[in-house]
Design an enzyme around this catalytic site. Structure first.
Site, PDB file in Angstrom:
ATOM      1  N   PHE A 140       0.864  -1.183   0.000  1.00  0.00           N
ATOM      2  CA  PHE A 140       0.000   0.000   0.000  1.00  0.00           C
ATOM      3  C   PHE A 140       0.893   1.223   0.000  1.00  0.00           C
ATOM      4  CE2 PHE A 140      -2.213   3.225   2.619  1.00  0.00           C
ATOM      5  CZ  PHE A 140      -3.447   3.303   1.991  1.00  0.00           C
ATOM      6  N   LEU A 142       1.120   5.142   0.042  1.00  0.00           N
ATOM      7  CA  LEU A 142       0.565   6.475   0.253  1.00  0.00           C
ATOM      8  C   LEU A 142       1.704   7.494   0.403  1.00  0.00           C
ATOM      9  CD1 LEU A 142      -1.750   8.448   1.014  1.00  0.00           C
ATOM     10  CD2 LEU A 142      -1.589   7.601   3.350  1.00  0.00           C
ATOM     11  N   THR A 143       2.667   7.189   1.286  1.00  0.00           N
ATOM     12  CA  THR A 143       3.729   8.138   1.629  1.00  0.00           C
ATOM     13  C   THR A 143       4.647   8.421   0.440  1.00  0.00           C
ATOM     14  OG1 THR A 143       3.662   7.191   3.837  1.00  0.00           O
ATOM     15  CG2 THR A 143       5.558   8.565   3.332  1.00  0.00           C
ATOM     16  N   GLU A 381       1.950   4.745  10.201  1.00  0.00           N
ATOM     17  CA  GLU A 381       0.470   4.762  10.143  1.00  0.00           C
ATOM     18  C   GLU A 381      -0.116   5.898  10.985  1.00  0.00           C
ATOM     19  OE1 GLU A 381      -1.858   1.261   9.797  1.00  0.00           O
ATOM     20  OE2 GLU A 381      -0.134   0.031   9.257  1.00  0.00           O
TER      21      GLU A 381
HETATM   22  C1  LIG Z   1       9.561   1.218   8.303  1.00  0.00           C
HETATM   23  C2  LIG Z   1       8.447   2.042   7.712  1.00  0.00           C
HETATM   24  C3  LIG Z   1       7.418   1.411   7.020  1.00  0.00           C
HETATM   25  C4  LIG Z   1       6.411   2.173   6.420  1.00  0.00           C
HETATM   26  N1  LIG Z   1       5.447   1.557   5.647  1.00  0.00           N
HETATM   27  C5  LIG Z   1       4.625   2.334   4.880  1.00  0.00           C
HETATM   28  C6  LIG Z   1       3.752   1.731   3.917  1.00  0.00           C
HETATM   29  O1  LIG Z   1       3.704   0.505   3.751  1.00  0.00           O
HETATM   30  N2  LIG Z   1       2.988   2.556   3.147  1.00  0.00           N
HETATM   31  C7  LIG Z   1       3.000   3.927   3.285  1.00  0.00           C
HETATM   32  O2  LIG Z   1       2.287   4.608   2.555  1.00  0.00           O
HETATM   33  N3  LIG Z   1       3.795   4.518   4.209  1.00  0.00           N
HETATM   34  C8  LIG Z   1       4.610   3.761   4.999  1.00  0.00           C
HETATM   35  N4  LIG Z   1       5.442   4.355   5.933  1.00  0.00           N
HETATM   36  C9  LIG Z   1       5.409   5.806   6.083  1.00  0.00           C
HETATM   37  C10 LIG Z   1       4.870   6.295   7.429  1.00  0.00           C
HETATM   38  O3  LIG Z   1       3.503   6.081   7.523  1.00  0.00           O
HETATM   39  C11 LIG Z   1       5.303   7.766   7.563  1.00  0.00           C
HETATM   40  O4  LIG Z   1       6.685   7.739   7.906  1.00  0.00           O
HETATM   41  C12 LIG Z   1       4.496   8.543   8.578  1.00  0.00           C
HETATM   42  O5  LIG Z   1       3.191   8.737   8.115  1.00  0.00           O
HETATM   43  C13 LIG Z   1       5.114   9.900   8.889  1.00  0.00           C
HETATM   44  O6  LIG Z   1       5.442  10.605   7.725  1.00  0.00           O
HETATM   45  P1  LIG Z   1       6.915  11.222   7.569  1.00  0.00           P
HETATM   46  O7  LIG Z   1       7.886  10.150   7.908  1.00  0.00           O
HETATM   47  O8  LIG Z   1       7.008  11.839   6.245  1.00  0.00           O
HETATM   48  O9  LIG Z   1       7.011  12.306   8.704  1.00  0.00           O
HETATM   49  P2  LIG Z   1       6.535  13.855   8.602  1.00  0.00           P
HETATM   50  O10 LIG Z   1       5.102  13.911   8.191  1.00  0.00           O
HETATM   51  O11 LIG Z   1       7.523  14.626   7.831  1.00  0.00           O
HETATM   52  O12 LIG Z   1       6.623  14.276  10.133  1.00  0.00           O
HETATM   53  C14 LIG Z   1       7.849  14.633  10.778  1.00  0.00           C
HETATM   54  C15 LIG Z   1       7.499  15.091  12.191  1.00  0.00           C
HETATM   55  O13 LIG Z   1       6.663  16.273  12.139  1.00  0.00           O
HETATM   56  C16 LIG Z   1       5.478  16.021  12.874  1.00  0.00           C
HETATM   57  N5  LIG Z   1       4.330  16.716  12.264  1.00  0.00           N
HETATM   58  C17 LIG Z   1       3.956  16.687  10.961  1.00  0.00           C
HETATM   59  N6  LIG Z   1       2.827  17.385  10.787  1.00  0.00           N
HETATM   60  C18 LIG Z   1       2.476  17.869  12.003  1.00  0.00           C
HETATM   61  C19 LIG Z   1       1.397  18.665  12.498  1.00  0.00           C
HETATM   62  N7  LIG Z   1       0.409  19.098  11.695  1.00  0.00           N
HETATM   63  N8  LIG Z   1       1.353  18.954  13.821  1.00  0.00           N
HETATM   64  C20 LIG Z   1       2.318  18.498  14.649  1.00  0.00           C
HETATM   65  N9  LIG Z   1       3.354  17.743  14.263  1.00  0.00           N
HETATM   66  C21 LIG Z   1       3.423  17.425  12.951  1.00  0.00           C
HETATM   67  C22 LIG Z   1       5.283  14.526  12.843  1.00  0.00           C
HETATM   68  O14 LIG Z   1       4.428  14.078  13.884  1.00  0.00           O
HETATM   69  C23 LIG Z   1       6.727  14.036  12.986  1.00  0.00           C
HETATM   70  O15 LIG Z   1       7.104  14.038  14.319  1.00  0.00           O
HETATM   71  C24 LIG Z   1       6.426   3.602   6.571  1.00  0.00           C
HETATM   72  C25 LIG Z   1       7.437   4.220   7.293  1.00  0.00           C
HETATM   73  C26 LIG Z   1       8.462   3.476   7.846  1.00  0.00           C
HETATM   74  C27 LIG Z   1       9.571   4.196   8.571  1.00  0.00           C
END
Ligand SMILES: Cc1cc2nc3c(=O)[nH]c(=O)nc-3n(C[C@H](O)[C@H](O)[C@H](O)COP(=O)(O)OP(=O)(O)OC[C@H]3O[C@@H](n4cnc5c(N)ncnc54)[C@H](O)[C@@H]3O)c2cc1C
Length: 397
Positions: A140, A142-143, A381
């Protein structure tokens, strides 16, 4: 048995809280999956962690026994269970290994729920049923590199061209990405509409323009394979869009992630349980000042606190899973489960590492793996901050 570690009073005939909350079917399933995980999964863990290669045979093996996607109906090849059953599965898998749990959990939830809830009959036949049986591996996506928490701003585009859609974009951190047979991709057909312009599309492995551009090297969950995926003028049949019209994707994603947040409660509980068990064992064996460190009140207090947290994590997860099964709107509670269990797990893992002393920091002691694995859970997630935002909104704050 977990219960013996948790509740030594059981031998004196005191009812177990955990058993009390489970149905007969739940208990039978738990015992079966626990036995399967001990016999069939545990022996594969060390190699998978070392090589970063997921033991793919588990998909088929678990599919054949109805363990892979236990929540879906029997007629689709599922286990005929409910959300609580899925939580039991995920807790037991994570007790054994978080990375293996992650890959299987993605299949049981993220990679199949949009098809199950919104897919056409043809999509169900071609992708969902083989996925439930473990014949196809799903993921899946999304990111993106520049879009994580703010999913509505995603940059991947899908442009309609006759009977096709042409997809361009990059997806990041995709669980099962390197090994998937199909990926459900979130893309926008109308960027001006933001969330309302997003749809989900099924892209099959081997489609020209779709490639696994990078397998990612992670700190933890090393036995789950994670990738960056690139879509470059990737042409797919229009019938691979999920749903009856464009722009339904964001609701489909929200529905999928809501269910996943409950499952995450079980994931956190499984890792917490494993850490607790290892820590009790270590504290009984480690002798300082002439006695096992478990005899120091500080150690026992920490273990008592951990056991209390774990019981609450499990009970609350099951309660919200039960509410979900009854069709109750649990948008707030699902985020509460994810927030509480993921954050509480950090305390549990920190206590476990402290009780292990210097040995806990050594790679040969298994506690470090749970510590590395569990650190992820406040991020994936939906980060803890995003859960707080959802809860606040649902509370009308
Ligand atoms: C091992 C692993 C497996 C994964 N598997 C999948 C997958 O299968 N499919 C998929 O689609 N994604 C996957 N992900 C992605 C995961 O869901 C994202 O890493 C997560 O949603 C956070 O996004 P980001 O890492 O870009 O962090 P960012 O969104 O850049 O956030 C960075 C920091 O800023 C904070 N922040 C951001 N916005 C706000 C706000 N409005 N208010 C306060 N704080 C905020 C966050 O809480 C965080 O602390 C995976 C990630 C990892 C590491």
């Amino acid at each position: 048995m977990i219960s013996r570690i948790f509740y030594p009073q059981e031998e004196k005939g005191i009812e177990l809280m955990m058993d009390f909350e489970l149905t007969e079917e739940n208990r039978i399933f738990r015992d079966a999956i626990r036995e399967f995980a001990r016999k069939e999964i545990a022996p594969l863990v060390d190699q998978a962690e070392e090589t970063g290669v997921f033991p793919r045979q588990l998909f088929r093996k678990m599919g054949e026994q109805g363990f892979l996607c236990p929540r879906y109906p029997l007629e689709l090849g599922g286990g005929g269970g409910d959300k609580v059953t899925e939580c039991i599965l995920v807790e037991e898998l994570n007790r054994i290994n978080s990375g293996i749990g992650a890959a299987l959990m993605a299949q049981a939830g993220l990679a199949t729920q949009p098809l199950y809830r919104y897919g056409s009959d043809a999509q169900k036949e071609k992708f969902l049923v083989p996925a439930i049986k473990g014949e196809k591996i799903g993921s899946f996506a999304l990111t993106e590199p520049n879009v994580g928490s703010d999913a509505a701003s995603l940059q991947t585009r899908a442009v309609r061209d006759g009977d096709s859609y042409v997809i361009n974009g990059t997806k990041m951190f995709i669980t099962n990405g390197p090994i998937c047979d199909y990926v459900i991709v979130a893309a926008s057909t109308n960027p001006a509409k933001k969330a309302e312009g997003i749809s989900l599309f099924i892209v099959e492995k081997g489609t020209p323009g779709f490639q696994v551009s990078k397998k990612l090297n992670k700190v933890g969950n090393r036995s789950a394979e994670t990738a960056e995926l690139v879509f470059e003028d990737c042409r797919i049949p229009a019938e691979n869009m999920i749903g009856t019209s464009e722009g339904r994707g964001f609701n489909q994603i929200a529905d999928t992630l809501l269910s996943g947040r409950i499952t995450y409660g079980a994931r956190c509980t499984g890792t917490a349980q494993a850490a607790y068990e290892l820590t009790v064992q270590y504290a009984k064996e480690r002798v300082q000042f002439g006695k096992p460190i478990i005899q120091f009140q500080n150690t026992r207090f920490k273990l008592a606190e951990m056991a209390t947290y774990i019981d609450i994590m499990r009970s609350y997860t099951h309660r919200v899973a039960r509410m979900y099964d009854h069709g109750i709107n649990v948008r707030k509670e699902a985020s509460m489960v994810k927030l509480f269990t993921a954050e509480t797990l950090q305390t549990i893992l920190s206590y476990s590492m402290q009780i292990h002393g210097g040995y806990g920091y050594m790679m040969e002691y298994p506690i470090q793996r749970h510590w590395r694995d569990g650190r992820l859970y406040t991020v994936t997630e939906g980060t803890s901050e995003i859960q707080r935002l959802v809860i606040g909104k649902e509370l009308g704050l």
